[in-house]
Design an enzyme around this catalytic site. Structure first.
Site, PDB file in Angstrom:
ATOM      1  N   CYS A   1      12.828 -42.081  27.982  1.00 50.57           N
ATOM      2  CA  CYS A   1      11.717 -42.928  28.859  1.00 50.57           C
ATOM      3  C   CYS A   1      10.487 -43.299  28.190  1.00 50.57           C
ATOM      4  O   CYS A   1      10.350 -43.792  27.287  1.00 50.57           O
ATOM      5  CB  CYS A   1      11.715 -42.713  30.436  1.00 50.57           C
TER       6      CYS A   1
ATOM      7  N   HIS B   1      17.005 -40.441  32.897  1.00 46.61           N
ATOM      8  CA  HIS B   1      16.417 -39.275  33.140  1.00 46.61           C
ATOM      9  C   HIS B   1      17.802 -38.668  33.757  1.00 46.61           C
ATOM     10  O   HIS B   1      18.717 -39.046  33.863  1.00 46.61           O
ATOM     11  CB  HIS B   1      15.365 -39.308  34.341  1.00 46.61           C
TER      12      HIS B   1
HETATM   13  N1  GLN Z   1       5.356 -45.165  32.257  1.00 42.65           N
HETATM   14  C1  GLN Z   1       6.376 -45.840  31.643  1.00 42.65           C
HETATM   15  C2  GLN Z   1       6.984 -47.023  32.463  1.00 42.65           C
HETATM   16  O1  GLN Z   1       7.039 -47.160  33.547  1.00 42.65           O
HETATM   17  C3  GLN Z   1       7.660 -44.760  31.545  1.00 42.65           C
HETATM   18  C4  GLN Z   1       8.017 -44.212  32.995  1.00 42.65           C
HETATM   19  C5  GLN Z   1       8.849 -42.970  32.707  1.00 42.65           C
HETATM   20  O2  GLN Z   1       8.736 -42.314  31.946  1.00 42.65           O
HETATM   21  N2  GLN Z   1       9.825 -42.774  33.500  1.00 42.65           N
HETATM   22  O3  GLN Z   1       7.804 -47.902  31.759  1.00 42.65           O
END
Ligand code: GLN
Length: 722
Positions: free
Chosen positions: A563, A666
């Site tokens: 992510c 995740h």
């Molecule tokens: N902050 C980033 C987004 O919202 C990644 C979020 C995350 O790692 N879950 O795109």
């Protein structure tokens, strides 16, 4: 009195009568819900019933306990109190309580964090008590920042409300800092000396994005914090707990020249009682009345409730997020005897659909318990819990429900206490079974079934002796203090265990913010995801390692990026309106949705990937939309009706490039997808052999039955195409 208001009262009276007399159901929400529909200003219209004022209690953990205790204390001090005691904490619950009440002195209302923005502007409460903010149900709320913005907005719309807040929590202090309302700080003014957990929900100063420093930390992000750059720090405490004593059967502390004691254990109860004491004192309720309320407190709602089941002490408690769970495990650890522990985890709407947070709980501490543990997993996501426990070295048996559990433990000596920990919707059914069985005379049935032992999981092979003196495979976990959302750190625990189970020596290097590492001696790098602020800081650190990371990848180094970490691999990514330069390791870019950052892609997701025979299951929660350059291979193709992956259109997720795997999944990714874990390990073993000029170690097969059951359950539930 407006016509709407009269109409609203009439429909609520009819529906309350109907629910009680026709359907025999408690009327905690519905009458208020329809009455609010008729008169949206109902709460404001009913608020004058509260002659002295009202208090709203908000915060991730402890709301129901604090609300009930405060209401009890005020009643014992002679007040007439209205309270949504059962935890119906949306505007409908508050409206229902008010509709059913006569003229009263105080209203004490538990409020959901996001619903405070609806309730407070109407109620114009005298006090808002803000207990703490931990990550919880991020699939519903996105990130904690969003809750903070919403609470600040609520306070702005009720300018005379006084904010009573936990000043040990930098996330609550940041709210007091931003809102113009008068505020009163409470906190624990001494080091409780508790062991720390691996994931804290806030590490950075929200004013200037510097890492916070702590004179001492109690648990989670709570403690005496300060920012070395801008001076944001825990303020002076108006209500300070001192002389805190945390014992096996009780706790006590001093506040405002009184001693509060309670037959509970756990540091979080000190905070709950301290918050209640501060609010009670502000409402003019003498603290001895609070002590009386604590002495007779018996809410019977499954929060720290003890049952006697056939002579066995059974303790039931709610835990619905990593911080709450970690605190519960500390209660279990305090009992030195042999014991039974059962976890019930559901994933309904009220719980949050995602259970990645199980990997942010330190079950490893439970595994270190020297006593004999018999462990069970129940609830809709029992399989996920079983996998999590397996990787902590705990062999748990899946149970159908609480009845099945009680039958299975009948054969164990009654001297062994049982600890049942359940999340939000999993708790009521367990509670009913315990209540029913505790009331029934202790049945003397023959012992049923042999209980699961707490031996190591069957796949824990003893390390082959040939492994000794070998070079270790080195895993570098980059910036786990910044990039640690949704159990991403669990990927490292999984990789490490899968090597240990095979007797392959492994070393994990956690590289925190500000630290450096030489990747020439590393075989596998893991980068997790993070909220925007943390991701920005991590990206600056990674840009400092840019050349090293390029060389590592081009030299065949293995890299797993999830992510936020995945986005940074591209040429650029967008943070709000700011274009941030990425590492440029992969030809891809990440932008925001046209609808703005609120438009997040949040869902369970299943992929088909060339790296696995089985479906790859996971969970996504991101604002960024990633677009791969021409010819760049995705990690997989989305095969479930839910879930998006890289962006709104492509139905593809992630990237594969050399030995790099990037993905939005995740979960953590590797927990239910052991084939992907072994694919990465196999590549890392190639590198280890080349790097150390030693023979290639073969990956022996493991028994992945537990992981596969969890994978099957999710793939089936999500209706993935095979
Ligand atoms: N902050 C980033 C987004 O919202 C990644 C979020 C995350 O790692 N879950 O795109």
């Amino acid at each position: 009195m407006g016509l709407q208001f009269v109409g609203a009262r009439a429909v609520s009276a009819v529906s309350t009568w109907g629910l009680k007399n026709v359907f025999h159901r408690p009327a905690a929400n519905f009458p208020g819900k329809i009455a609010l529909y008729v008169d949206p200003h109902l709460i404001a219209n009913l608020a004058p019933k509260l002659e002295k004022g009202s208090i709203c209690v908000v915060g991730t953990n402890g709301k129901t306990t604090v609300t009930n205790l405060l209401a009890d204390a005020l009643e014992l001090a002679g007040n007439r109190v209205v309270c949504n005691r059962t935890g119906a904490n949306l505007d409908s619950g508050v409206a229902t309580s008010l509709l059913h009440a006569g003229p009263s002195d105080w209203g004490v209302f538990e409020s959901d964090e996001l619903w405070l923005a609806k309730i407070l502007p109407q109620l114009q409460a005298t006090y808002v008590v803000l207990l703490n903010l931990f990550r919880d149900q991020l699939d519903r709320v996105g990130e904690i920042d969003r809750i903070q913005d919403s609470i600040v907005g609520a306070l702005e719309n009720s300018p005379n409300t006084v904010l009573v807040y936990n000043a040990d929590d930098p996330l609550c202090t940041a709210i007091a800092d931003r809102a113009a309302n008068r505020s009163v700080a409470f906190g624990v003014n001494e080091d409780l000396g508790l062991p720390q957990n691996s994931v804290a929900d806030a590490q950075m100063c929200q004013r200037c994005s510097t890492m916070l420093e702590y004179a001492y930390r109690q648990y989670g992000q709570l403690g005496a914090f300060s920012c070395p750059t801008c001076g944001f720090a825990r303020p002076a405490l108006e209500y300070a707990a001192t002389n805190v004593h945390l014992g096996l059967d009780g706790l006590s502390f001093d506040v405002s020249d009184e001693t509060i004691s309670a037959p509970y254990t756990g540091a979080y109860m000190v905070y709950n009682l301290l918050a209640t004491a501060a609010a009670a004192d502000l409402c003019g309720c003498p603290l001895p009345s609070l002590q009386k309320a604590i002495d007779v407190f018996d809410p019977q709602n499954g929060r720290l409730q003890t049952f006697d089941i056939a002579g066995r002490r059974v303790l039931l408690n709610l835990a619905k997020n990593p911080t709450g769970f970690n605190q519960n495990l500390k209660i279990v650890a305090q009992d030195p005897g042999d014991k039974v522990v059962a976890f019930f985890v559901n994933d309904k709407e009220g719980d949050g659909r995602d259970v990645s947070w199980l990997w942010d709980i330190d079950f490893e501490e439970l595994a270190e318990d020297e006593a004999n543990l018999t462990v069970f997993a129940g609830g809709i996501r029992a399989n996920d819990m079983q996998v999590r426990l397996k990787y902590a070295g705990i062999d748990a048996q899946v149970v159908e429900d609480a009845e099945d559990l009680l039958a299975k433990i009948k054969g164990l000596p009654a001297t062994q206490s049982a600890y049942l920990i359940a999340n939000y919707t999993a708790l009521p059914p367990v509670h009913s079974v315990l209540t029913a069985q505790a009331e029934a005379p202790a049945a003397q049935g023959a012992p049923a079934g042999s209980p699961a032992g707490a031996e190591s999981p069957s796949s824990v092979a003893s390390a082959p002796s040939a492994a000794e003196n070998r070079d270790s495979l080195v895993i570098a976990h980059l910036f786990p203090d910044l990039l640690n959302l949704y159990g991403d750190g669990g990927n490292v625990r999984i990789l490490e265990q899968r090597l240990r189970w095979r007797g392959v020596p492994v070393e994990v290097k956690r590289v925190n913010h500000g630290e450096t590492i030489d990747l020439a001696g590393v075989d596998l790098v893991m980068l997790g995801g993070g909220p925007d602020r943390e991701q920005r800081l991590a990206s600056a650190e990674l840009m400092g390692m840019r050349e090293q990371l390029h060389d590592y990848v081009e030299d065949g180094g293995v890299l797993l990026a999830i992510c936020g970490g995945y986005q940074i691999l591209g040429r650029e990514w967008l943070l709000g309106d700011e274009v941030v330069k990425g590492l440029g390791i992969v030809d891809m870019t990440t932008e925001r949705a046209a609808g703005g950052s609120g438009d997040r892609l949040i869902d369970n997701i299943v992929l088909r990937s060339p790296l696995a025979q089985r479906p790859v299951v996971g969970y996504e929660n991101h604002a960024g939309r990633t677009h791969l350059g021409a010819g760049v291979e995705p990690f997989g193709t989305v095969s479930s009706p839910t879930g998006h992956g890289n962006n709104d259109a492509d139905k593809q997720d992630g990237v594969r490039y050399r030995n790099v795997v990037g993905t939005y999944l995740h979960g953590p990714l590797l927990a239910k997808n052991p084939e992907v874990a072994d694919d990465l390990l196999s590549r890392a073993l190639d590198r280890l052999a080349a790097r150390t000029n030693t023979p290639r170690i073969e990956l022996t097969p493991l028994d992945d039955t537990v992981e596969q059951s969890a994978n099957d359950a999710m793939a089936k539930k999500l209706g993935a195409r095979s």
